[in-house]
Design a protein around this motif. Structure first.
Motif, mmCIF file in Angstrom:
data_model
loop_
_atom_site.group_PDB
_atom_site.id
_atom_site.type_symbol
_atom_site.label_atom_id
_atom_site.label_comp_id
_atom_site.label_asym_id
_atom_site.label_seq_id
_atom_site.Cartn_x
_atom_site.Cartn_y
_atom_site.Cartn_z
ATOM 1 N N ASP A 46 -41.877 36.014 47.401
ATOM 2 C CA ASP A 46 -42.897 34.968 47.231
ATOM 3 C C ASP A 46 -44.200 35.537 46.673
ATOM 4 N N ASP A 47 -44.556 36.755 47.097
ATOM 5 C CA ASP A 47 -45.788 37.360 46.573
ATOM 6 C C ASP A 47 -45.516 38.636 45.772
ATOM 7 N N ASP A 73 -41.456 39.889 38.915
ATOM 8 C CA ASP A 73 -40.463 39.278 39.798
ATOM 9 C C ASP A 73 -39.077 39.848 39.552
ATOM 10 N N ASN A 121 -40.908 40.946 49.721
ATOM 11 C CA ASN A 121 -41.269 39.528 49.779
ATOM 12 C C ASN A 121 -41.347 39.002 48.351
#
Length: 226
Positions: free
Chosen positions: A79-80, A51, A77
């Motif tokens: 989130d993923d 991340d 993205n």
């Protein structure tokens, strides 16, 4: 999506639109459970590394694109933990480009008879082949052209882009009280042969100091987003 490559820290998938998707992982290179960006094998898993590496890559890719310098970055993205990128061919079997503002690391080991540790360098650019068995050997511009890895014009573009991108990163870190000593990049080229910055721009690819002391990549990421 179709998985096309499984890497140490990222997996690569082919998308229907012709682009690719990079999936950032929490796996880190290291040895005996200790994180070391210079190692060539996965040594441990640290939750959240993927991340934070993606976040830093997004931050700098957007800044570099805004400066008019070509990169493979399209969007991301969080989130993923994925980043969509343009297709690009790598040079040869893989090439790393290092820009050095200070004399440390392998540069100092090679040239210690001629330079002191931490001495200023004029955005010195060097290229190495990605080859673990040979210890990532240095290769000159003439060597790259002679071996058919790239044209002289492509090398000149890479050098110019590298120095400009390094300054962008260095200036940003300086605002946070951090000093960039050196940084490593990877480049590719499109169907027309135009050079673009690829891979990622994360803390594990740079050597950064604060008040004369080296900052490890995990701490650097924390300081960067503090």
């Amino acid at each position: 999506m179709q998985l096309v490559y499984t890497g140490k820290t990222k997996n690569v998938y082919a998308l229907d639109n012709g682009n690719y998707l990079l999936k950032f992982k929490d796996d880190c290179t290291g040895k005996d459970g200790v994180f070391d960006p210079g190692e060539n094998s996965v040594g441990l898993t640290i939750e959240g590394v993927g991340d934070v590496n993606l976040r830093m890559s997004i931050y700098f890719f957007e800044k570099i694109n805004a400066a008019g310098i070509r990169t493979h970055f399209v969007n991301a993205n969080l989130d993923d933990t994925t980043m969509e990128v343009l297709p690009a061919k790598v040079f040869g079997k893989g090439l790393e480009v290092i820009c050095r503002h200070k004399a440390v690391g392998s540069f100092l080991r090679r040239y210690k008879d001629y330079v002191e540790e931490g001495a200023d360098l004029p955005a010195y650019v060097e290229t190495t082949f990605k080859n673990d068995e040979l210890g990532d050997p240095l290769v000159t511009k003439d060597g790259l052209v002679c071996l058919g890895v790239m044209t002289a014009e492509q090398y000149d573009d890479i050098k110019d882009m590298t120095q400009k991108i390094t300054q962008i990163v260095a200036d940003d870190l300086k605002e946070k009280g951090l000093v960039l000593y050196d940084i490593k990049f990877e480049y590719g080229y499109d169907a027309q042969g135009k050079v673009m910055l690829i891979d990622e721009i994360a803390s594990g690819n740079m050597r950064v100091y604060k008040d004369g002391k080296y900052i490890d990549p995990m701490t650097l990421s924390q300081l960067f987003f503090a």
